[in-house]
Design an enzyme around this catalytic site. Structure first.
Site, mmCIF file in Angstrom:
data_model
loop_
_atom_site.group_PDB
_atom_site.id
_atom_site.type_symbol
_atom_site.label_atom_id
_atom_site.label_comp_id
_atom_site.label_asym_id
_atom_site.label_seq_id
_atom_site.Cartn_x
_atom_site.Cartn_y
_atom_site.Cartn_z
ATOM 1 N N GLU A 70 0.841 -1.197 0.000
ATOM 2 C CA GLU A 70 0.000 0.000 0.000
ATOM 3 C C GLU A 70 0.874 1.245 0.000
ATOM 4 O O GLU A 70 0.390 2.356 0.225
ATOM 5 C CB GLU A 70 -0.949 0.004 1.200
ATOM 6 C CG GLU A 70 -0.272 0.016 2.552
ATOM 7 C CD GLU A 70 -1.188 0.491 3.655
ATOM 8 O OE1 GLU A 70 -1.477 1.702 3.687
ATOM 9 O OE2 GLU A 70 -1.613 -0.346 4.471
ATOM 10 N N CYS A 86 -3.577 -2.933 4.349
ATOM 11 C CA CYS A 86 -2.707 -4.035 4.786
ATOM 12 C C CYS A 86 -3.126 -5.389 4.218
ATOM 13 O O CYS A 86 -2.533 -6.413 4.551
ATOM 14 C CB CYS A 86 -2.700 -4.105 6.308
ATOM 15 S SG CYS A 86 -2.301 -2.518 7.069
ATOM 16 N N SER A 92 -10.861 2.744 13.320
ATOM 17 C CA SER A 92 -10.106 1.635 12.722
ATOM 18 C C SER A 92 -10.059 0.439 13.675
ATOM 19 O O SER A 92 -10.122 -0.710 13.233
ATOM 20 C CB SER A 92 -8.695 2.079 12.318
ATOM 21 O OG SER A 92 -7.850 2.217 13.445
ATOM 22 N N HIS A 106 -3.269 -9.835 11.776
ATOM 23 C CA HIS A 106 -2.629 -8.614 11.300
ATOM 24 C C HIS A 106 -2.364 -7.788 12.558
ATOM 25 O O HIS A 106 -3.246 -7.617 13.389
ATOM 26 C CB HIS A 106 -3.550 -7.866 10.332
ATOM 27 C CG HIS A 106 -3.121 -6.459 10.115
ATOM 28 N ND1 HIS A 106 -1.873 -6.153 9.644
ATOM 29 C CD2 HIS A 106 -3.730 -5.270 10.355
ATOM 30 C CE1 HIS A 106 -1.738 -4.837 9.589
ATOM 31 N NE2 HIS A 106 -2.859 -4.283 10.008
ATOM 32 N N ASN A 111 4.294 -2.183 12.790
ATOM 33 C CA ASN A 111 3.311 -2.520 11.757
ATOM 34 C C ASN A 111 3.998 -2.504 10.400
ATOM 35 O O ASN A 111 4.530 -1.472 9.981
ATOM 36 C CB ASN A 111 2.139 -1.532 11.768
ATOM 37 C CG ASN A 111 0.992 -1.992 10.870
ATOM 38 O OD1 ASN A 111 1.089 -3.031 10.210
ATOM 39 N ND2 ASN A 111 -0.088 -1.224 10.854
ATOM 40 N N SER A 116 -7.633 -1.823 6.049
ATOM 41 C CA SER A 116 -8.627 -0.768 6.250
ATOM 42 C C SER A 116 -9.349 -0.451 4.952
ATOM 43 O O SER A 116 -8.835 -0.689 3.864
ATOM 44 C CB SER A 116 -7.937 0.494 6.764
ATOM 45 O OG SER A 116 -7.470 0.282 8.066
HETATM 46 N N1 ACO Z 1 0.608 3.142 30.476
HETATM 47 C C1 ACO Z 1 -0.046 2.067 29.994
HETATM 48 N N2 ACO Z 1 -1.049 2.154 29.077
HETATM 49 C C2 ACO Z 1 -1.375 3.380 28.639
HETATM 50 C C3 ACO Z 1 -0.738 4.541 29.108
HETATM 51 C C4 ACO Z 1 0.297 4.384 30.068
HETATM 52 N N3 ACO Z 1 0.974 5.419 30.544
HETATM 53 N N4 ACO Z 1 -1.284 5.602 28.486
HETATM 54 C C5 ACO Z 1 -2.247 5.136 27.655
HETATM 55 N N5 ACO Z 1 -2.291 3.789 27.740
HETATM 56 C C6 ACO Z 1 -3.123 2.873 26.965
HETATM 57 C C7 ACO Z 1 -4.545 3.297 26.793
HETATM 58 O O1 ACO Z 1 -5.337 2.959 27.893
HETATM 59 C C8 ACO Z 1 -4.896 2.494 25.540
HETATM 60 O O2 ACO Z 1 -5.087 1.136 25.880
HETATM 61 P P1 ACO Z 1 -6.532 0.471 25.700
HETATM 62 O O3 ACO Z 1 -6.837 0.488 24.254
HETATM 63 O O4 ACO Z 1 -6.398 -0.884 26.248
HETATM 64 O O5 ACO Z 1 -7.452 1.354 26.473
HETATM 65 C C9 ACO Z 1 -3.621 2.521 24.718
HETATM 66 O O6 ACO Z 1 -2.594 2.864 25.640
HETATM 67 C C10 ACO Z 1 -3.616 3.517 23.568
HETATM 68 O O7 ACO Z 1 -3.911 4.784 24.068
HETATM 69 P P2 ACO Z 1 -5.140 5.668 23.511
HETATM 70 O O8 ACO Z 1 -5.049 6.974 24.200
HETATM 71 O O9 ACO Z 1 -6.407 4.910 23.586
HETATM 72 O O10 ACO Z 1 -4.930 5.785 21.967
HETATM 73 P P3 ACO Z 1 -4.100 6.826 21.109
HETATM 74 O O11 ACO Z 1 -4.889 8.066 20.969
HETATM 75 O O12 ACO Z 1 -2.721 6.932 21.586
HETATM 76 O O13 ACO Z 1 -4.073 6.082 19.686
HETATM 77 C C11 ACO Z 1 -4.159 4.364 18.068
HETATM 78 C C12 ACO Z 1 -3.848 4.705 19.539
HETATM 79 C C13 ACO Z 1 -5.616 4.671 17.768
HETATM 80 C C14 ACO Z 1 -3.888 2.896 17.873
HETATM 81 C C15 ACO Z 1 -3.215 5.219 17.181
HETATM 82 O O14 ACO Z 1 -1.891 4.857 17.436
HETATM 83 C C16 ACO Z 1 -3.507 5.046 15.701
HETATM 84 O O15 ACO Z 1 -4.372 5.729 15.148
HETATM 85 N N6 ACO Z 1 -2.745 4.148 14.981
HETATM 86 C C17 ACO Z 1 -2.940 3.914 13.557
HETATM 87 C C18 ACO Z 1 -4.227 3.189 13.245
HETATM 88 C C19 ACO Z 1 -4.170 1.715 13.545
HETATM 89 O O16 ACO Z 1 -3.118 1.118 13.705
HETATM 90 N N7 ACO Z 1 -5.370 1.065 13.591
HETATM 91 C C20 ACO Z 1 -5.431 -0.366 13.763
HETATM 92 C C21 ACO Z 1 -6.158 -1.104 12.639
HETATM 93 S S1 ACO Z 1 -5.921 -0.421 11.043
HETATM 94 C C22 ACO Z 1 -4.272 -0.631 10.598
HETATM 95 O O17 ACO Z 1 -3.725 -1.678 10.684
HETATM 96 C C23 ACO Z 1 -3.543 0.519 10.082
#
Ligand code: ACO
Length: 475
Positions: A86, A120, A212, A250, A329, A362
């Site tokens: 991609e 992906c 996502s 994945h 990833n 996605s």
């Molecule tokens: N210690 C431990 N855990 C923590 C801490 C900390 N200090 N701070 C946050 N966390 C945890 C949160 O609780 C959360 O865990 P949970 O999901 O079990 O609740 C996790 O860390 C992530 O934190 P969030 O604030 O929920 O998410 P964030 O806004 O940082 O974004 C995301 C995470 C959405 C995965 C982002 O990195 C993203 O958009 N990535 C790209 C998209 C993606 O990969 N999507 C997956 C499928 S599609 C694909 O493959 C591309």
């Protein structure tokens, strides 16, 4: 002829990932995220990235030539080459055509296949195309070759730590040590704007992170239910997690894999699978009336099902997570890097085991399918695949760079994306012998690659795809 080919599947694998990486613990501190957010919250250890010397084309040139050399495959024996990616470098010219330089050198231009793209998922589409070809009446007796190659980079912000980069090459043919249970496949495909790349001037995607995650889990549920139904129809008995030895997902980041496995456990509970113990049934009962949407949002359900599935996760998933956690990833290569991790960790005990694979892209496209391991014959054995991939050594010999250097590299790559008329530093000191690298993009956007020679010197420049190195037996 269609049904004559026996045990069609994956004969050989090699994997390449860049030698440059950044530790998630350091990145987390650099980004001002709370301690543990990337390492525990996302479950990631380290992230590989391409410097200006590497891209999806160079990585796939490296993976393909390495596979041909190490398994002693004559390049004229490849009849189909399919690429999943991609990462857009050219809106028309496929990555596959760059790889043709390897085969042209040997007079082989008779190779079907082009690139498959949908986030992906493209690698899985490429794999299915090759397997279907070998199983079909069009098969000409030669091997298929699948390449999954991506560089996953995100703009500054919460998605940035979920990047990575790699290329994986897989040789496809009959009498394979890894075979497809082709009738047990289930897909879920629909329209969603969860992650997409509408801005053609940028390598970065537009991401609705939360959506996502939900799309992924929803597609997983749908595929699993269909998969179970199909298995039941064919096998005459219900399917549950206890019928498979390993589950591979994945893996954008490990936390989603943990949640996904727990979700399958919850599905088994909802399907009233006999493998779910009474005590677990009692704990999950309060969640049985939740609607689909409610269940994706329920933190309590997530927590309870993860706790209940933990012992199964340790035996059925843990050994598949090494490369996704260490490299990040890899988009199309992510699922197959989980597969490579499993072979690396368990190759001596995999014969007769069944693995369930979940591929997600996605947009969205998803398929769950099933593979089985068999003995195989040298060089196509599981232990030889583990030896060739040499995962420990590749991980050990990486250079960990500072987050500052990582950010600086991404800035340079942003500037270079889609541009022309530049040369790279050609400092190949970090690359292993046999690695391809970008030397130049000329005034007509033509890209030139060279191969680092076995004695550590650089190759003779320009396309030189295989002019500087032998491609194995038969020549
Ligand atoms: N210690 C431990 N855990 C923590 C801490 C900390 N200090 N701070 C946050 N966390 C945890 C949160 O609780 C959360 O865990 P949970 O999901 O079990 O609740 C996790 O860390 C992530 O934190 P969030 O604030 O929920 O998410 P964030 O806004 O940082 O974004 C995301 C995470 C959405 C995965 C982002 O990195 C993203 O958009 N990535 C790209 C998209 C993606 O990969 N999507 C997956 C499928 S599609 C694909 O493959 C591309």
């Amino acid at each position: 002829m269609a049904s004559q080919q026996k045990d069609v599947g994956i004969l050989a694998i090699d994997i390449y990932f860049p030698p440059t990486c950044v530790q998630q613990e350091e990145l987390e501190a650099h980004d001002g995220a709370s301690k543990g957010k990337y390492t525990i919250g996302l479950g990631q250890d380290c992230m590989a990235f391409c410097t200006e010397l590497e891209d999806v084309i160079s990585m796939s040139l490296t993976a393909v030539t390495s596979l041909l050399e190490k398994y002693g495959i004559d390049p004229t024996q490849i009849g189909r080459l399919e690429v999943g990616s991609e990462t857009v470098i050219d809106k028309s010219k496929s990555i596959k055509t760059f790889l043709m330089q390897i085969f042209e050198e040997y007079g082989n231009t008779d190779i079907e296949g082009v690139d498959s793209t949908n986030a992906c998922y493209g690698g899985t589409a490429a794999l299915f195309n090759c397997v279907n070809w070998v199983e079909s009446s069009s098969w000409d007796g030669r091997y298929g070759l699948v390449v999954c190659t991506d560089s996953a980079v995100y703009a500054e912000g919460p998605a940035r730590p979920t990047g990575g980069a790699a290329a994986i090459a897989m040789l496809i043919g009959p009498n394979a040590p890894i075979t497809f249970e082709s009738k047990c496949r289930a897909s879920h495909m629909s329209h969603a704007y969860d992650f997409y790349k509408p801005n053609l001037a940028s390598e970065y995607p537009v991401v609705d992170g939360k959506l996502s995650q939900t799309c992924y889990l929803m597609a997983l549920d749908s595929c699993y239910r269909r998969f179970c139904d199909r298995f039941e129809k064919l096998g005459g008995k219900p399917f549950s997690m206890s019928d498979a030895d390993y589950f591979l997902f994945h893996s954008p980041y490990n936390k989603l894999v943990q949640k996904s496995f727990a979700r399958l456990y919850f599905n088994d509970f909802l399907r009233n699978a006999s493998s779910i113990e009474e005590v677990a049934k009692e704990k999950l009962a309060p969640f049985s009336a939740l609607s689909g949407d409610e269940s994706y949002q329920s933190r309590d359900l997530e927590k309870v099902s993860q706790q209940l599935a933990k012992h199964l996760y340790d035996t059925k998933v843990q050994s598949t997570t090494l490369l996704p956690k260490q490299v990040g990833n890899m988009y199309t290569a992510s699922l197959y890097a989980a597969f490579a991790s499993l072979i690396h960790n368990q190759h001596s005990s995999l014969v007769d085991k069944r693995v369930i694979m979940f591929s997600y892209g996605s947009g969205l496209t998803a398929t769950m399918f099933s593979l089985q391991f068999r003995g195989g014959q040298h060089p196509f054995t599981l232990s030889n695949i583990a030896t060739v991939m040499n995962v420990s050594e590749k991980l050990k010999s990486r250079l960990e760079v500072s987050p500052e250097k990582f950010v600086e590299t991404l800035k340079l790559m942003e500037h270079r994306y889609g541009s022309k008329d530049f040369v790279t530093t050609k400092d190949t000191s970090l690359l292993s012998p046999g690695t391809f690298y970008l030397t130049e993009v000329d005034s007509m956007y033509r890209r030139y690659y060279a191969k680092k020679a076995a004695n550590g010197t650089t190759g003779s420049g320009n396309i030189a795809a295989c002019k500087n190195g032998s491609l194995g037996n038969g020549h």
